[in-house]
Motif scaffolding. Sequence first.
Motif, mmCIF file in Angstrom:
data_model
loop_
_atom_site.group_PDB
_atom_site.id
_atom_site.type_symbol
_atom_site.label_atom_id
_atom_site.label_comp_id
_atom_site.label_asym_id
_atom_site.label_seq_id
_atom_site.Cartn_x
_atom_site.Cartn_y
_atom_site.Cartn_z
ATOM 1 N N HIS A 264 0.521 -1.051 -0.412
ATOM 2 C CA HIS A 264 -0.147 -0.003 0.291
ATOM 3 C C HIS A 264 0.635 1.040 -0.453
ATOM 4 N N PRO A 265 0.540 2.092 -0.559
ATOM 5 C CA PRO A 265 1.693 3.442 -1.251
ATOM 6 C C PRO A 265 1.158 4.606 0.393
ATOM 7 N N LEU A 266 0.415 3.786 0.768
ATOM 8 C CA LEU A 266 -0.079 4.608 2.090
ATOM 9 C C LEU A 266 -0.040 6.325 1.474
ATOM 10 N N PRO A 267 -1.311 7.632 2.154
ATOM 11 C CA PRO A 267 -1.659 6.969 3.442
ATOM 12 C C PRO A 267 -2.516 5.361 3.671
ATOM 13 N N ARG A 268 -3.280 4.941 4.639
ATOM 14 C CA ARG A 268 -4.582 4.519 4.359
ATOM 15 C C ARG A 268 -5.603 4.483 5.198
ATOM 16 N N VAL A 269 -6.575 4.847 4.152
ATOM 17 C CA VAL A 269 -8.038 5.513 5.720
ATOM 18 C C VAL A 269 -8.429 4.128 6.111
#
Length: 306
Positions: A264-269
């Motif tokens: 995941h490239p981030l940020p995640r929600v």
Amino acid sequence: MLKGRSLIEPGNFSQEELEGLFSLAEKIEDDPSYLRESCRGKLLAALFFEPSTRTRLSFEAAMLRLGGSCLGFAEPGSSSAAKGESLADTIRTVSSYADAIVMRNPKEGAALLASRFSSVPVINAGDGGHHHPTQTLTDLLTIRRIRGTTENLIIGFCGDLKFGRTVHSLANALSRYPGVRMIFISPPELTVPEYIKEMLNKEKIPCGEAERLEEVISELDVLYMTRVQRERFFNEEDYIRLKDFYILTAEKMQGAKKDMIVLHPLPRVNEIAAEVDSDERAVYFRQAKYGMYVRMALLASVLGAV
């Protein structure tokens, strides 16, 4: 090798040059003292016209670890862009102060434009929904380091594939590797752009599409999750309707291969439940650290320190 070169999109560097960067990043990871102080006296200008945590701080950390220094701004309101200064004039000015520029801008093509007015190398840290090449380097290094290869893999891209510049850049880069197959998992409103499909078709890369992650997760060697990006939507109702379309849970992970990895490239929600973090296949925080190593390798190369 890369001294004085700009990086606007992944295709700017040859496969041989990319492999050289990855080998250099691996040396830096294995020996933290390697290349320390190699950029002493060099100055990196970080121009972020959009918010960033990992990309901006990893570039700054990379430059500082190489012995160099940083200047710049973290949002356009603190620059003369707020007064109406053109990007060309900003770049002409800043390139007279620094040895390299890393820039994030919400407009597609901004990095290419900047490179045409800069007297020093420009590194694209994201231009709208177009490219994010250093995230692509991070993703490829993570896959290479953990899976041992970037060849003969089935990669699933899940979530916002329409606006996801990290997806567009990585799909482009992966098309160079033999035996790669891609599966695009998204709701109809967020499917991958046609130009990406056309590029992959031209390169004869096998591709598939799905709407439900559960239907294909058992096939994947790499699952690349993305968030639905609020900042790319013009309609708040559409964002609210789609933002939780995919949520990766521990239950869904039970259907995946034992050696599949989740990026995941981030940020995640909300798209990856916190319960997944303890799964050894969840490598997105390791991925963030690899970003610093590969950016160290990139800066050292572009600035002629190696």
